[in-house]
Design a protein around this motif. Structure first.
Motif, short mmCIF file in Angstrom:
data_model
loop_
_atom_site.label_atom_id
_atom_site.label_comp_id
_atom_site.label_asym_id
_atom_site.label_seq_id
_atom_site.Cartn_x
_atom_site.Cartn_y
_atom_site.Cartn_z
N ALA A 143 -18.03 -95.71 -104.34
CA ALA A 143 -17.78 -95.49 -102.91
C ALA A 143 -16.44 -94.79 -102.65
CB ALA A 143 -17.85 -96.81 -102.15
N GLN A 147 -15.66 -90.99 -101.19
CA GLN A 147 -14.71 -90.81 -100.08
C GLN A 147 -13.70 -89.71 -100.43
OE1 GLN A 147 -14.73 -93.87 -97.78
NE2 GLN A 147 -14.04 -92.36 -96.29
N TRP A 150 -15.27 -86.30 -100.27
CA TRP A 150 -15.49 -85.75 -98.93
C TRP A 150 -14.20 -85.24 -98.30
CZ3 TRP A 150 -19.43 -83.77 -96.58
CH2 TRP A 150 -20.72 -84.16 -96.92
N ASN A 203 -25.04 -83.92 -100.87
CA ASN A 203 -26.28 -84.32 -100.19
C ASN A 203 -27.55 -84.15 -101.03
OD1 ASN A 203 -25.06 -85.04 -97.66
ND2 ASN A 203 -24.73 -82.86 -97.30
N PHE A 206 -30.68 -86.17 -100.30
CA PHE A 206 -31.35 -86.02 -99.01
C PHE A 206 -32.27 -84.81 -98.96
CE2 PHE A 206 -27.34 -88.16 -98.50
CZ PHE A 206 -27.76 -89.34 -97.93
N LEU A 210 -34.73 -85.12 -95.73
CA LEU A 210 -34.43 -84.41 -94.49
C LEU A 210 -35.08 -83.03 -94.43
CD1 LEU A 210 -30.72 -85.46 -94.20
CD2 LEU A 210 -32.65 -86.39 -92.97
N ARG A 278 -22.80 -80.49 -84.99
CA ARG A 278 -22.84 -80.52 -86.46
C ARG A 278 -23.41 -79.20 -86.98
NH1 ARG A 278 -24.73 -83.49 -91.40
NH2 ARG A 278 -26.59 -82.36 -91.92
N GLU B 61 -34.87 -96.89 -96.19
CA GLU B 61 -34.22 -95.85 -97.00
C GLU B 61 -33.10 -96.47 -97.83
OE1 GLU B 61 -35.08 -92.76 -97.07
OE2 GLU B 61 -35.81 -92.08 -95.13
N PRO B 62 -33.05 -96.16 -99.12
CA PRO B 62 -32.02 -96.78 -99.97
C PRO B 62 -30.67 -96.09 -99.84
CG PRO B 62 -33.42 -95.37 -101.28
CD PRO B 62 -33.94 -95.28 -99.87
N VAL B 63 -30.16 -96.03 -98.63
CA VAL B 63 -28.89 -95.35 -98.41
C VAL B 63 -28.20 -96.00 -97.21
CG1 VAL B 63 -29.85 -93.58 -96.87
CG2 VAL B 63 -27.86 -93.05 -98.20
N ARG B 119 -18.84 -101.92 -98.51
CA ARG B 119 -18.47 -100.70 -99.25
C ARG B 119 -19.36 -100.43 -100.47
NH1 ARG B 119 -13.89 -99.61 -96.46
NH2 ARG B 119 -12.55 -101.37 -96.03
N LEU B 120 -20.65 -100.71 -100.33
CA LEU B 120 -21.58 -100.32 -101.41
C LEU B 120 -21.73 -98.81 -101.42
CD1 LEU B 120 -24.44 -102.95 -100.93
CD2 LEU B 120 -22.67 -102.92 -102.67
N TRP B 121 -21.60 -98.23 -100.24
CA TRP B 121 -21.60 -96.78 -100.11
C TRP B 121 -20.28 -96.36 -99.48
CZ3 TRP B 121 -26.04 -99.63 -98.96
CH2 TRP B 121 -27.19 -99.32 -99.70
N ALA B 122 -19.95 -95.08 -99.64
CA ALA B 122 -18.72 -94.58 -99.04
C ALA B 122 -18.86 -94.51 -97.53
CB ALA B 122 -18.42 -93.19 -99.59
N ALA B 123 -17.72 -94.54 -96.84
CA ALA B 123 -17.75 -94.35 -95.39
C ALA B 123 -18.19 -92.91 -95.11
CB ALA B 123 -16.35 -94.58 -94.82
N SER B 125 -17.35 -89.74 -93.54
CA SER B 125 -16.09 -89.21 -93.01
C SER B 125 -16.22 -87.76 -92.58
CB SER B 125 -15.00 -89.34 -94.07
OG SER B 125 -15.40 -88.70 -95.25
N ASP B 126 -17.38 -87.16 -92.79
CA ASP B 126 -17.55 -85.75 -92.45
C ASP B 126 -18.89 -85.57 -91.75
OD1 ASP B 126 -18.19 -82.88 -92.70
OD2 ASP B 126 -16.41 -82.81 -93.97
N ASP B 129 -21.91 -84.63 -93.87
CA ASP B 129 -22.54 -85.61 -94.75
C ASP B 129 -23.91 -85.92 -94.14
OD1 ASP B 129 -23.39 -87.94 -96.02
OD2 ASP B 129 -21.34 -88.67 -96.30
N ASP B 130 -24.97 -85.71 -94.91
CA ASP B 130 -26.31 -85.85 -94.32
C ASP B 130 -26.64 -87.28 -93.90
OD1 ASP B 130 -26.93 -83.22 -94.38
OD2 ASP B 130 -28.04 -83.27 -96.25
N ARG B 131 -25.84 -88.23 -94.32
CA ARG B 131 -26.07 -89.60 -93.84
C ARG B 131 -25.85 -89.70 -92.33
NH1 ARG B 131 -22.23 -93.07 -97.24
NH2 ARG B 131 -21.01 -91.17 -97.09
N THR B 132 -25.10 -88.73 -91.76
CA THR B 132 -24.90 -88.75 -90.30
C THR B 132 -26.25 -88.63 -89.59
OG1 THR B 132 -24.55 -86.37 -90.27
CG2 THR B 132 -22.59 -87.73 -90.29
N ILE B 134 -29.17 -89.70 -90.70
CA ILE B 134 -29.89 -90.97 -90.81
C ILE B 134 -29.29 -91.99 -89.85
CG2 ILE B 134 -30.44 -92.86 -92.40
CD1 ILE B 134 -30.70 -90.71 -94.58
#
Lengths: 325, 283
Positions: A143, A147, A150, A203, A206, A210, A278, B61-63, B119-123, B125-126, B129-132, B134
């Motif tokens: 994690a 970070q 990024w 990514n 994804f 996506l 975005r 979803e595993p994320v 904190r299993l995954w990163a925050a 921050s951008d 980041d495609d997690r945005t 989801i």
């Protein structure tokens, strides 16, 4: 229709209740058969019933039966669940074709870092920065590394499966920048750990989820290997966008108001605005990296997507569908 | 299916056994929540307060982000719970319980909600980041559920009763005009019966203005009707009556329950649950 096969009424509810009955088997078989069209068979020749069943089984085993149940429970309709199932089947085929995503990214990282021996070195399966005296000691999980990754600004948004010769160089430069920051932060890292961080940063996980895909709707430029022209550049930009972003860009290019886009996509207006911001950020960053020719490529991308969207809207109007798409 | 070789091979993978029921909601339950065209997985965080309960978004979803954690249920399900995506949702949006978090998972979720990020995954921050995407999807769905309501919107204006009285129309006259009994007309004027769309149109013509939606359903009746246990029967009722959506079904049933309650002359507290069941059974 659910993207691949017509959903059977009630399938979502049955699967959400953990009932794997004839209805699910029928839809899964038909979806697997459809997903396998134009894909090579495992043994050559035509896809047999057994190979199709293997694909269903592999897919359920890969995602996990409980995720199948949860996907059904979280879906709003039979169609939404069938669409998820179809995507999962296509992903299984993609994974078979290219090996594991991690394996692919390990190769990309090895290639990129191997290109810069003055900066990076590989010792006992660990990448480290040349001259870094630290021993491998990172034990805190990925994690914090993601970070750190990024924090590096790059042009590459996602490492898609069809990076062309031209744009491969862009990815390599970006992978080097990210690896530099991560190795600086953590010291030497096993290849697989660094690959996982790079995969998360670009990514990779994804791509299917996506709807990142090849630019198969743009003019075909296959016979122009390594020629940097507007079409190739537009194709690359297209690959960097998710399916949703392409649709959003197309709607905006066709002059559809934000409120109408939100209504059509059944999302909230503020989410469309957020996604628009975005998208703008993404397109600007891509254009910035392209430099010369970026304006023309962006214009071509927007023109093609906008024309498709306008055509789509007019076809609905012609057919007299008051609700549109 | 028993002889289907694919079915036999799939069964060997070990499937979970979701609860697939509608008990009284309580903390630590994993539910499918749905309203209109929106559905998602949620975990109930606390005991319900009135018509609402605190819920947190979950996903197959595993994320996740740095607030997310993988939880386990006693029924063999292991969704990712995004502890940072929370809202108060109506109990009527809860559709089907899937399972109950085991004690360890519930404890970990409570710590995460309390601010101790797993904190299993990163925050994230951008923006790129495609997690945005989801996360935005989950936020969007959860806020749709949080905003869902089936009670009629309060419309500003004169209540129906006072408009009718101002126009000098007696309940018996109103009843004749609408083709209903004077008693029903009186209930319309008192705000204990909801006018149908057709009735509303006729009243508007009769009194020369559109009345405010002044239906005042009994609070306890509304709370009881919100209970997830009625949802499967409400769906059946909707199909029988060809009602367009769940909000209309609930308003229709609540109106029918009030009418039924008015026929019972004995004083004291109503057993709304029993009356709801009666209306649904009659439907």
């Amino acid at each position: 229709m659910c993207g691949t096969v017509a959903p059977v009424p009630g399938i979502r509810e049955q699967v959400a209740a953990g009932k794997i009955d004839d209805c699910f088997l029928d839809v899964a078989r038909r979806a697997a058969r459809r997903a396998s069209l134009s894909r090579p068979t495992p043994t050559g020749g035509r896809w047999t019933d057994e190979e199709v069943e293997d694909l269903v089984l592999d897919t359920v085993a890969r995602v996990g039966p409980d995720k199948v149940v949860l996907a059904a429970a979280g879906a709003a309709s039979d169609a939404e669940f069938c669409s998820w199932l179809a995507k999962a089947l296509r992903t299984s085929l993609d994974l078979r074709a290219r090996g594991t995503p991690t394996g692919r990214v390990i190769r990309s990282v090895d290639g990129a870092l191997g290109d810069a021996p003055e900066r990076f070195d590989l010792t006992n399966g660990h990448w480290h920065k040349r001259g870094d005296p630290r021993a491998p000691e990172w034990a805190e999980g990925p994690a914090a590394l993601v970070q750190a990754a990024w924090a590096v600004t790059t042009a590459t948004v996602t490492l898609v499966k069809t990076s062309t010769k031209t744009w491969h160089r862009v990815s390599r430069h970006d992978i080097q920048s990210v690896a530099d920051a991560v190795l600086d932060f953590a010291g030497p890292l096993p290849k697989v750990v660094l690959a996982e961080v790079v995969a998360a940063r670009f990514n990779v996980a994804f791509i299917e989820r996506l709807g990142y895909d090849e630019a198969d709707r743009l003019p075909d430029a296959e016979d122009r290997v390594a020629i940097i022209d507007t079409e190739d550049t537009a194709r690359w930009m297209f690959e960097q966008l998710t399916e949703g972003e392409r649709r959003l860009l197309a709607s905006r290019a066709a002059g559809v108001p934000v409120r109408a886009i939100a209504a059509e996509k059944d999302v909230k207006k503020n989410q469309v605005e957020k996604l628009s911001r975005r998208l703008d950020n993404k397109v600007l960053r891509l254009a910035d990296q392209i430099g010369e020719g970026a304006v023309e490529a962006t214009a071509l991308l927007i023109r093609i997507l906008g024309q498709e969207e306008s055509a789509r809207h007019s076809s609905y109007e012609d057919e007299g569908d008051p609700d549109g798409p | 299916m028993d002889h289907d070789p694919l079915a036999a091979r799939l069964r060997e993978l070990g499937w979970p056994r979701p609860a697939a029921d509608q008990p009284a909601p309580s903390a630590g339950q994993l539910w499918r929540a749905a309203w209109g065209d929106v559905a998602m997985l949620v975990v109930v965080l606390a005991e319900p307060q009135g018509r609402r309960t605190a819920a947190v978004a979950a996903s197959h979803e595993p994320v996740g982000d740095d607030s997310a954690l993988v939880v386990s249920t006693k029924q063999g399900l292991s969704p990712v719970v995004w502890s940072g995506i929370r809202a108060s949702i109506g109990l009527f949006t809860l559709d089907q319980r899937l399972g109950d978090l085991d004690d360890n998972s519930l404890g970990a979720l409570r710590r995460a909600v309390g601010g101790q990020r797993p904190r299993l995954w990163a925050a994230i921050s951008d923006d790129l980041d495609d997690r945005t995407l989801i996360a935005a999807n989950l936020v969007d769905r959860l806020s749709s559920l949080a905003e869902a309501e089936w009670l009629p919107n309060k419309v500003v204006g004169e209540p129906l009763g006072s408009l009718v009285r101002q126009a000098g129309i007696a309940p018996s006259v109103l009843g004749r005009a609408l083709g209903i009994t004077p008693g029903e007309a009186r209930r319309l004027m008192n705000g204990t019966r909801q006018p149908s769309d057709r009735e509303l149109e006729l009243i508007t013509r009769l009194v020369g203005g559109r009345p405010a939606a002044n239906i005042a359903f009994d609070e306890k009746l509304v709370e009881d009707l919100d209970q997830p246990k009625f949802r499967p029967r409400l769906r059946l009722y909707a199909a029988q009556k060809s009602l367009p959506d769940e909000a209309a079904v609930r308003r229709n049933v609540a109106g029918a329950v009030l009418a039924m309650a008015a026929r019972h002359r004995q004083p004291g507290r109503r057993n709304w649950e029993a009356l709801i069941s009666e209306v649904l059974d009659e439907g």
